[in-house]
Design an enzyme around this catalytic site. Sequence first.
Site, short mmCIF file in Angstrom:
data_model
loop_
_atom_site.label_atom_id
_atom_site.label_comp_id
_atom_site.label_asym_id
_atom_site.label_seq_id
_atom_site.Cartn_x
_atom_site.Cartn_y
_atom_site.Cartn_z
N SER B 274 0.85 -1.18 0.00
CA SER B 274 0.00 0.00 0.00
C SER B 274 0.89 1.23 0.00
O SER B 274 1.97 1.22 0.60
CB SER B 274 -0.87 -0.01 1.26
OG SER B 274 -1.20 1.30 1.66
N ARG B 313 -26.76 -7.08 -43.37
CA ARG B 313 -25.57 -6.54 -42.67
C ARG B 313 -26.04 -5.39 -41.79
O ARG B 313 -26.83 -4.56 -42.24
CB ARG B 313 -24.51 -6.05 -43.66
CG ARG B 313 -23.19 -5.63 -42.97
CD ARG B 313 -22.00 -5.79 -43.91
NE ARG B 313 -22.08 -7.09 -44.55
CZ ARG B 313 -21.86 -7.32 -45.83
NH1 ARG B 313 -21.48 -6.33 -46.62
NH2 ARG B 313 -22.00 -8.53 -46.33
#
Lengths: 454, 454, 454, 454
Positions: B274, B313
């Site tokens: 940390s 399409r």
Amino acid sequence: MDLFTPLLRQSELTAIFSDRQTVQSMLDFEAALARAEAKCGVIPVEAVAAIGRACKVENIALAALAQSAADAGNLAIPLVKQLTANVKAQDTQAARYVHWGATSQDVIDSGWVLQLREALNATDKRLNAVLRSLAAQVEKHSATVMPGRTWMQHALPITFGLKLAGTLDALLRWQSRLHEMRERVLVLQFGGAAGTLASLNADGPAVAAQLARELDLTLADTPWHSQRDRLLDVGHWYAGVCATLGKFANDFSLLMQTEVAEVSEPVVAGRGGSSAMPHKRNPVGCAAILTAVQRMPGLMATLYASQLQQHERALGGWQAEWEVLPDLLTLAGGVLVQSEQLIAGMQVDSQKMRKDLEITHGLIMAESVTLALAAFIGKQEAHHLVESLCHRALDEKRPLQQLLENDPRITTHLHSDDITTLLDPSRATGSATHFVRQVLARYQEQCHVASLSD
Amino acid sequence: MDLFTPLLRQSELTAIFSDRQTVQSMLDFEAALARAEAKCGVIPVEAVAAIGRACKVENIALAALAQSAADAGNLAIPLVKQLTANVKAQDTQAARYVHWGATSQDVIDSGWVLQLREALNATDKRLNAVLRSLAAQVEKHSATVMPGRTWMQHALPITFGLKLAGTLDALLRWQSRLHEMRERVLVLQFGGAAGTLASLNADGPAVAAQLARELDLTLADTPWHSQRDRLLDVGHWYAGVCATLGKFANDFSLLMQTEVAEVSEPVVAGRGGSSAMPHKRNPVGCAAILTAVQRMPGLMATLYASQLQQHERALGGWQAEWEVLPDLLTLAGGVLVQSEQLIAGMQVDSQKMRKDLEITHGLIMAESVTLALAAFIGKQEAHHLVESLCHRALDEKRPLQQLLENDPRITTHLHSDDITTLLDPSRATGSATHFVRQVLARYQEQCHVASLSD
Amino acid sequence: MDLFTPLLRQSELTAIFSDRQTVQSMLDFEAALARAEAKCGVIPVEAVAAIGRACKVENIALAALAQSAADAGNLAIPLVKQLTANVKAQDTQAARYVHWGATSQDVIDSGWVLQLREALNATDKRLNAVLRSLAAQVEKHSATVMPGRTWMQHALPITFGLKLAGTLDALLRWQSRLHEMRERVLVLQFGGAAGTLASLNADGPAVAAQLARELDLTLADTPWHSQRDRLLDVGHWYAGVCATLGKFANDFSLLMQTEVAEVSEPVVAGRGGSSAMPHKRNPVGCAAILTAVQRMPGLMATLYASQLQQHERALGGWQAEWEVLPDLLTLAGGVLVQSEQLIAGMQVDSQKMRKDLEITHGLIMAESVTLALAAFIGKQEAHHLVESLCHRALDEKRPLQQLLENDPRITTHLHSDDITTLLDPSRATGSATHFVRQVLARYQEQCHVASLSD
Amino acid sequence: MDLFTPLLRQSELTAIFSDRQTVQSMLDFEAALARAEAKCGVIPVEAVAAIGRACKVENIALAALAQSAADAGNLAIPLVKQLTANVKAQDTQAARYVHWGATSQDVIDSGWVLQLREALNATDKRLNAVLRSLAAQVEKHSATVMPGRTWMQHALPITFGLKLAGTLDALLRWQSRLHEMRERVLVLQFGGAAGTLASLNADGPAVAAQLARELDLTLADTPWHSQRDRLLDVGHWYAGVCATLGKFANDFSLLMQTEVAEVSEPVVAGRGGSSAMPHKRNPVGCAAILTAVQRMPGLMATLYASQLQQHERALGGWQAEWEVLPDLLTLAGGVLVQSEQLIAGMQVDSQKMRKDLEITHGLIMAESVTLALAAFIGKQEAHHLVESLCHRALDEKRPLQQLLENDPRITTHLHSDDITTLLDPSRATGSATHFVRQVLARYQEQCHVASLSD
């Protein structure tokens, strides 16, 4: 993946959320932190300059940073390491005070808020441009009659201006929401390791206040390490405005279908062709918008789920924001830019609109006949009678007018020239103009206010 | 955005779906198309070599390609243009036959399928490695007793082996599904402009068959330009296996909480620290997994919605796959790699597990007392009686054993040493070993088959 | 909320997942458990009959059950209480052995699997009916020429049969997947309080095996209380098949637009009218399908997220399935029924399809001209030339044929009658028939197998 | 499905969105429409009373209505039919004027807005109750020290008051947003068949204005038939507030784990037991909250996607709102009620909180040592040194204090009693009290304003 960036993310926001700018914003926080802490007497004033000088993204090895983030679990830890080393190389004393009292999430979140401010500014301008173009088109087409369509079937005549005004009206609401949201989200994140600023002892509030001033951000009542509703609001705003523009693009692409062809995208050389079919003019702008908009529900689903961040700092939920928010905002930037181009340059074929009103051989005007008739025989009976004539017209492919004029149940109440008038679409747009005027007035008012506040 | 790639996408799949590899796969299709068409007599044999030589990603200007795609609406159109120009520079005749008879979507989809094959191969190996490590841990911990937890409360004792076996069992099902899916998805896309191969006249089927052979892909019964269920299945598989591994990582992070501390992540220098708290060992691996898994529901939501592709399409649905599928698969690759490391290297504190069984002062064993008692006084009465003693034990913080031994309603039926035996967790894991053995047997069988089929 | 049930959930699945059937399935589990345990000598044989007689939903007070579930957190606890009380009223001894050794999740999950079996059977039949109707329509329309549409623009001619065959092909894949999935999901859930069957001591495996036989379910290798991949698969299957049918309904509604009008929904008296517009025939069937399909991405997002169930029994993830899965499956049931009606009864206007091919004045045939020309001047040059003529045709609203016949760059290579032939759509459907035949052959083969296995 | 209603939807909102209330709200619109049109002279005054009398849900056959809606595609068409028939039975003339000039969506949407107003009122009260209970708990626990947890590991001490204040702070923001949103969403829908009010000719605006007055709703600038951003905002608000409360419930369930046991749910007889394990006290309230919250991302995903409503009335998107919005709001109602109970009645074990601070043998205090040391040797060096001692403390299971006091690198700078002070958690909560006070002040201010505006 950068191959689709120009297609889908063509706006200032893409640079704002670039890797470089992400890191620079974090560095801006670190530099401001040093200034604030020096002003509050928490760190020596001498440290400020050295730290400030080092807080430039040019000094950071980005690839190494990314690699170290894989072990550290976030960007801040390796960034502070690199930054400290860089400061140390110049000034050993100053290096002691880098990132003093802050936690990783302070720098990551505040950096993000700085980017967000740029993004909101750019977005506000883009939205204004869209509003301006759209208001002009609303005005221009306020008398352009076209078929209104419900359930994807012709319903009644409307004006193209009214159709556009619906989008303008919604976008004006998004503008208001943007201004309301802005204040709420541009807040400093500063809480230290567990949100208590414990490492600054009694100096916490003073440093926080000074840091907010340095960065010109609002001071939050309490750190928001695991309370992410503000960012959720940001996501919602962008997803919402995209949904409104997506509805517009979807309608546009429907109106652009070969059979409808009432509008088309701005003609730009080299744009919208097909690799196989030389005659194609594909709605590339609409496709880009719709592709980005298609992403929004999923991205927002992640943001909602990510709100459940555990305790004082999360495991998964917070981290998920890191890619999702930039993804969402840069896609939204693309949507705004593409929409602006589409709206400003769209081609409108008002003759085709007028012609399409005749496709149904008068059926689109059936409601006005029904209502005129209803005054004599009641609404439901009139509806029933006209409906049956409409079905005959459809089945026999005959104009409704002919059938009406030959039916004694009609001609008892309506004369032939009544019927002609009732079937004229341009006399049948009701309150369309009224609605359009109201929306334009709101635009004038709201944008006047907006430009004054600029 | 590349800053989070090492953290979230550390596997072979990231390279497979890189921009370069995406373009190279499309070029592989173009080269194979030329070969197939030459073999079928559709284009001159002489054109093949020149086209083949040009089909290398090194010859393509990627940034220009991306920029042109913004106008063209897809990558194929500008890619074919660049490719044709490159071939022409070497051989004018050959340039005529580039991309002959194909449509943009043929090359884009087939290129994607080629990438997908690499991805499935890499995934299969990664999954095997996870299975192997996990099976070893199941075996190792088949007698390690620990608290079973339901509703996040201690329930009854289980073994850590059984807990792991649940994940192993699920992953074996994912392995079976992977093998079933593989055949179905590795199909050629080849349909020409509208899915009829019209441009090849009567030669369509022969060219398609030869092209499938060239690329070693299955031939589909019909082009699937707008039928995307195969890709949906791929997304589902990856999202599903990630969900299983996400459940594992989530449980792991719960077991790793400071108060529980029954397991911890592999210790790697420099990992999991940390920036503010020197004592922290953050579950960085779990976080990386959970972050990626958090994305899956949203990405899949987009894929489901994108299935509604219009006509031959689509406008938006197809295009949305371009970023979503690579995003999903590369995140899943990261999940597999991180899980493999986590499972292979996890630290297990079996003493802490044993100790945690005593936290409830015997309450975790209450069910066995209830069942023993039920033989005398019926299940519901026994449940009611033991429940009230449990609540007393909790309220008065006294061991259940004491209360049981002092209650005549109990001691009428159970002797003191019966109670001691009933309260011993290690005698109370029921069929855990049986279940573990069954899962390991399935693993042996399935992985034997899998390795034979390699 | 029941107001929308007939509109959106009109199938056998709605009854299968009714409150009554949900409770009855749980009771079926309890009765079978008693039988199995008696056969294994775990409980007295005498208890079986009394328990069995009480296991009828008629004996359960459903509203009280629901109310108690709010305190208990699940349905099983209050159900077992009511059941035990009912048995006790008949036979005090038998009441002791109700739910012996099982946990809430055993009865809830296994009950659900029993419902699921009914649902899969009903679904299989419904899907077969859809396939049969669709195969008939494919055959019928295999030579019906219509415009193929990409990007929602006319592309090249296709056949309506090919369009339908795409859906048939996808649905055949869903049928295969259904059969693969069926075996995997119809498994008994039986693990006791923490998945170890501890309360049955050494009898666990024998009781489990007998219980599986009683219920005709597969025996799982290990309890799956918090491994939910099988249910995720079920959700995916239904969401997926709905997506395929949603694509169909969406295309259908596009083809049904007033301007296109190539198909329409089956005419049913009283269906699809408008309250205001007598001429409207709304695509009510398509709307019902699309409404349900619209829900799938969100429901699946919840299921994916719900997979992360903590430890041995979850807090939130498991419980979320209780409404989501029935919601998803009953909506899917509605989609199947509506699709079957739509497909079987759809009206096709093949004349309008033919006529629409002429809308672009020949532009839809441009590709064939390009390809014919390419043989002389190369593909790219041909493309460029034809594209410029197409743009002129569009701008000047003149037929392409005229422009071609007047352009010496064309007529050098192509004669007038070549051009006429090249512009004939019915000669330009390429391999459409070939693809259709392949899909129909697959249908014959797969459904032959399916009907044999019935 | 009603079996889970008491568990998941226990609030006034469930009745507000019942089938009966849904229909009654639509009837309220029809009655008001008649009044408004009579006042504007559009229909005869005589018709009003008969229509008004018939507008009672008791007169409507709900099952038949639902069945007819399946053919009509919405509720309004069959409702208007039933209503007209009912009026006709009393007054043939009046029957002619039922639903005059309106379209289905006008009555459906406006009816929904009327329900929404009730819902927002009920919600505001519920939220106030939650705020009140929570503010009291914040005050009560402002000095209760407990471990702060990040990444699900102990980080630094915080106060329970600060933890609760984070939620209070977020809920205060949701309260502000609720008030901002309210005005924007409570608008009349009135546009007629295509949004032009064509059927009312010139009377449209006057009728609309009067109708808005009758229903006490705001008048929109333009009909919003297919602009749904207001409803999206409503969904977002409820999903957002649920996410905040879900974070709270998730944290609560983590704190309630057997090993942590710092809090527990209010004890209610008969609540939270297990069918198999008599000692269990399941977090039933948290589970109910988390189950509902789990649904939000998916429901919102559907709402975002549903925004793309075609043209003047949609096919699928609009209809999807009909079940999703009530589902979302009634689940949110349950979350508010359950949260209120949880917050008001929660049991807090402050001794266990204090004790948990010692689990890490002082490691949780490591940061303060680091910072004290940093003043002498610089932050990074201090971090490095303390980190290594922490790792030793963990590995050797020795208190950090011991290691610190025995390390000359530490003792050179810090005395033993400095170390003791630095390791006292209650002196280490930094600005927690300051933050808590700020949030409580905001609560006082905002709720004072809120109660004034009541």
